[in-house]
Design an enzyme around this catalytic site. Structure first.
Site, PDB file in Angstrom:
ATOM      1  N   ARG A 154      31.941  38.034  39.375  1.00 41.69           N
ATOM      2  CA  ARG A 154      32.927  38.941  39.950  1.00 41.69           C
ATOM      3  C   ARG A 154      32.267  40.217  39.110  1.00 41.69           C
ATOM      4  O   ARG A 154      32.302  41.149  39.543  1.00 41.69           O
ATOM      5  CB  ARG A 154      34.321  38.494  39.590  1.00 41.69           C
ATOM      6  CG  ARG A 154      34.628  37.526  40.605  1.00 41.69           C
ATOM      7  CD  ARG A 154      36.352  37.352  40.194  1.00 41.69           C
ATOM      8  NE  ARG A 154      36.314  36.540  38.907  1.00 41.69           N
ATOM      9  CZ  ARG A 154      37.639  36.475  38.392  1.00 41.69           C
ATOM     10  NH1 ARG A 154      38.552  36.900  38.891  1.00 41.69           N
ATOM     11  NH2 ARG A 154      37.475  35.810  37.309  1.00 41.69           N
ATOM     12  N   ASN A 193      38.185  35.446  43.057  1.00 36.80           N
ATOM     13  CA  ASN A 193      37.794  34.295  43.406  1.00 36.80           C
ATOM     14  C   ASN A 193      38.859  33.532  44.197  1.00 36.80           C
ATOM     15  O   ASN A 193      39.936  34.000  44.122  1.00 36.80           O
ATOM     16  CB  ASN A 193      38.034  33.383  41.937  1.00 36.80           C
ATOM     17  CG  ASN A 193      36.617  33.775  41.168  1.00 36.80           C
ATOM     18  OD1 ASN A 193      35.586  34.165  41.566  1.00 36.80           O
ATOM     19  ND2 ASN A 193      36.401  33.326  40.085  1.00 36.80           N
TER      20      ASN A 193
END
Length: 787
Positions: A18, A36
């Site tokens: 990320r 996520n």
């Protein structure tokens, strides 16, 4: 402005993915967010008003080329964005709890940045044994659920201090959302205890800390239990013969080689040949035990290894430190440590502090403990370079549970659960185009191991939210894995498929090589110890023509009785007797060679009972096992003749002998073939007179072993080529535990390749029974998919 929803699938959680997306998106001039969820990573993005529309394309391209070290992208799926983005910058959102379809990353060795920090006296993590970041550290061993967030790990009980929290929340920091992130102020701690579980005051002993005290004790010749990432190890100085012998006595592991851990490659190079490929494997994030060719130490060297490290072998199993604790423990060691599993022989490795103090106190003088719970037991992986590539011997830490992509044609496969075999057990979850093979779980003959197997199975089913539609098991009716499968299939009310053992080996090799579901049938040469055959006998030297759905026998080793049944697996002399009885009789061989002590020793065994077994077929099942043939040859050469002390010992020591003089041994012993009702039979009867003739003439046993390997490999190749010619087959797969023999594998694969055959070998999963579950799962799925 045009926007997209970008779904990234693969190993993309807990690896710094990320923050990489966040950084690249900002550099590409995009606004949106990333999070996520149960399927992987979800990106919502659109170009800022003053940026060109190709920005999203550049983001996707850079994600592939600038992927974080531990990440693996399996797919990037793009769709038009239908909802508005409620902010004017690019952000990282909290994880979303949805159905689990992403994967857990395997535990990873300490990265160079973290190693530098623990060695820097000015760094706040100096000598901190639980230092990690998104590029390294524990994963599978500490996780209890997906998405992979701190609250679903054993680190949830350690609230982060302000400094760690700041790192954790900064997308520009390599510890951004590193779930095990901690420091000495807020994280787990280490301590040293005696055999009663009493903590040692390291200040009073003058040691810097518990690790320094542990290192001192090891230098003094003590045996320590050390809690690592996926379980406990038992450690001692590998150059201290008394300590190594005492560890063997306490652990009741009298012959099986010990794994070694060395500080760096320079130390390993004093004991083994380390080429470029070996160095690469040792220093990967997986950091497996690598089997290497040993070299003779300098005479009288103080750093020579104890003889009992790997008796009867020319190879050594080395690994490098893969956790900060190991790096710190070994920092002042210019010689290796034994680093073997923390258990009594054949029991599961300890993972819990209280259990370890109770079970390991008779084995270790002290224990180095910590308070980060190990949720999932994960043994060390073992790898060997054979036929020019690394081959898996045991797939565990560093590799499991990374998913294995299924070959073309399996896209519509149903959810399958396959339960593997009895030995070297693993299980496999098949779902949505990928296979998730568990870590090595051990031999199910042991009750503790069987309980751990079921516990780990339940955890995986929950972790990956897997709901099996089909259950696959080995055809052997009494394997514990088969019994477990039968019980669960009944409870879950789903169909159970029983899969022939050697067909599963063949299918495992096909899947490992991405052979298409609708690809043509191939020939599989499957050589192993034992597997339940279609005819109710035990197979183990098989030439099968087949694909994922079906396989039929085209050839095999001539079946020979196993006097005493399973006792013949433990006592190789029984196999030698049975082989000689099939080759003209022991008495006839003794008359030919009256001075051979090997034959005299065999004749001194209780052969009357065994002859009765053979004549009446009582407790003497027929078997075409290649493993039992190797046992018989070893017994003839005086290797493990009375009894083996661990599975495969006789064959392993036989290979070690052959490797010593293979280069200058050209001729092999003769084998013969004959047509039979179940295919062409490969018969060892003609080999025995030649072998005993060499023995009677005083030929060294290493050369005899080399001649056996040469002859057997040539016979296998000749039969395989004949079957391939008859059936117009151009591809041959090699599998089964006997093909972990490097001499045999390299000889057979080279000769087949030289004959123009495409040879399929396994790399991602073991060729031994540790790969069975993958093959079972693919067979069950293939049969469920409409042709």
């Amino acid at each position: 402005m045009h926007g997209e929803r970008i779904r990234v699938r693969g190993l993309v959680q807990g690896v710094g993915f990320r923050p990489t997306v966040w950084r690249l998106a900002r550099e590409c001039g995009l606004i949106g967010d990333v999070c996520n969820d149960g399927e992987g990573v979800l990106i919502r993005a659109r170009p800022a008003a003053d940026i060109d529309p190709a920005a999203i394309e550049r983001l996707c391209e850079r994600l592939r080329t600038e992927c974080p070290p531990l990440a693996r992208i399996d797919a990037i799926e793009r769709q038009p964005l239908t909802e508005p983005i409620p902010h004017s910058d690019f952000r990282i959102r909290d994880s979303q709890i949805t159905q689990a379809r992403t994967a857990i990353v395997a535990d990873a060795a300490t990265c160079p940045d973290c190693v530098r920090e623990i060695g820097d006296p000015k760094d706040r993590r100096h000598r901190y044994a639980f230092t990690n970041c998104t590029h390294c550290g524990p994963r599978l061993s500490i996780v209890r659920g997906i998405p992979y967030d701190r609250s679903r790990t054993s680190m949830s009980v350690f609230p982060m201090c302000p400094a760690c929290r700041a790192e954790y929340g900064d997308p520009a920091n390599r510890r951004f959302h590193a779930q095990p992130n901690a420091c000495p102020d807020c994280g787990p701690r280490l301590w040293l205890v005696d055999t009663q579980g009493r903590e040692i005051d390291t200040g009073a002993t003058g040691d810097l800390d518990a690790i320094a005290a542990a290192s001192r004790l090891l230098h003094e010749g003590r045996i320590l239990a050390i809690k690592g990432i996926g379980g406990f190890h038992l450690a001692c100085d590998a150059t201290n013969a008394e300590a190594v012998a005492e560890l063997r006595r306490r652990k009741r592991r009298y012959a099986k080689p010990f794994a070694l851990m060395a500080r760096d490659l320079e130390v390993i190079e004093r004991y083994c040949t380390v080429d470029t490929e070996a160095a690469r494997i040792l220093t990967t994030a997986a950091a497996p035990v690598l089997l290497l060719n040993g070299i003779e130490p300098d005479p009288g060297s103080e750093r020579a290894l104890a003889d009992a490290i790997a008796p009867g072998q020319t190879s050594l199993g080395f690994m490098l430190p893969y956790s900060p604790l190991h790096h710190l423990l070994l920092e002042d060691w210019d010689r290796p440590l034994v680093m073997t599993s923390g258990n009594l022989s054949e029991e599961p490795q300890c993972i819990d502090n209280q259990d370890a103090v109770a079970r390991l106190s008779p084995l270790a003088d002290f224990a180095l403990l910590h308070d980060r719970a190990i949720l999932n037991r994960v043994d060390d992986s073992v790898v060997r370079v054979m036929a020019g590539a690394p081959r898996m011997i045991r797939r565990a830490r560093g590799y499991a549970p990374s998913p294995i992509g299924l070959p073309p044609g399996f896209e519509t496969a149903p959810a399958v659960l396959a339960l593997g075999g009895e030995l070297k057990s693993t299980f496999c979850l098949l779902r949505q185009g990928e296979a998730i093979l568990s870590q090595h779980l051990g031999d199910l003959e042991d009750a503790r191991t069987a309980r751990e197997y079921e516990r780990t199975l339940d955890l995986y089913l929950d972790l990956f939210q897997h709901r099996a539609q089909i259950l696959a098991v080995d055809r052997h009716p009494n394997y514990r894995s088969t019994l477990i499968g039968r019980d669960r299939a009944t409870r879950w009310q789903i169909p159970m498929v029983d899969v022939q053992h050697h067909h599963a080996h063949l299918a495992s090799t096909l899947a490992d090589n991405a052979w298409p579901l609708h690809g043509p049938p191939i020939l599989g040469i499957i050589l192993d110890g034992l597997g339940y055959g279609d005819d109710g006998t035990f197979w183990g030297g098989e030439f099968l023509i087949g694909d994922y759905r079906d396989a039929r026998r085209a050839g095999h080793l001539k079946p020979v009785a196993m006097p005493g049944g399973t006792q013949a697996i433990l006592e190789p002399w029984r196999n030698l007797f049975a082989q000689l009885e099939c080759a003209g009789g022991l008495d006839a061989m003794r008359r030919r060679h009256p001075d051979l002590t090997t034959l005299d020793a065999l004749a001194a065994q209780p052969l009357g009972v065994l002859r009765t077994m053979l004549e009446r077929g009582i407790n003497a099942p027929l078997s075409s096992s290649a493993g039992r043939l190797f046992d018989a040859v070893a017994a003839a050469l005086g290797i493990c003749g009375e009894r083996i002390l661990y599975e495969g010992q006789a064959a392993i020591e036989l290979e070690s002998l052959a490797a010593r003089c293979l280069a200058d041994t050209e001729s092999g012993y003769p084998f013969q073939t004959s047509e039979g009702p179940t295919g062409i039979q490969l018969d060892a009867a003609s080999m025995w007179p030649a072998l005993f003739q060499d023995l009677s003439q005083g030929v060294e046993i290493a050369r005899i072993s080399a001649r056996f390997h040469r002859g057997f490999a040539a016979a296998v190749v000749e039969l395989a080529l004949e079957i391939a010619r008859r059936h117009q087959i151009a591809t041959i797969a090699l599998s089964g535990g006997v093909f972990q023999n490097r001499v045999l594998l390299e000889s057979v694969s080279k000769d087949l390749s030289d004959a123009g055959i495409q040879v399929l070998l396994q790399r991602q999963v073991p060729s031994n029974d540790g790969g069975l579950a993958l093959g079972q799962a693919c067979i069950a799925a293939a049969r469920a998919i409409r042709p």
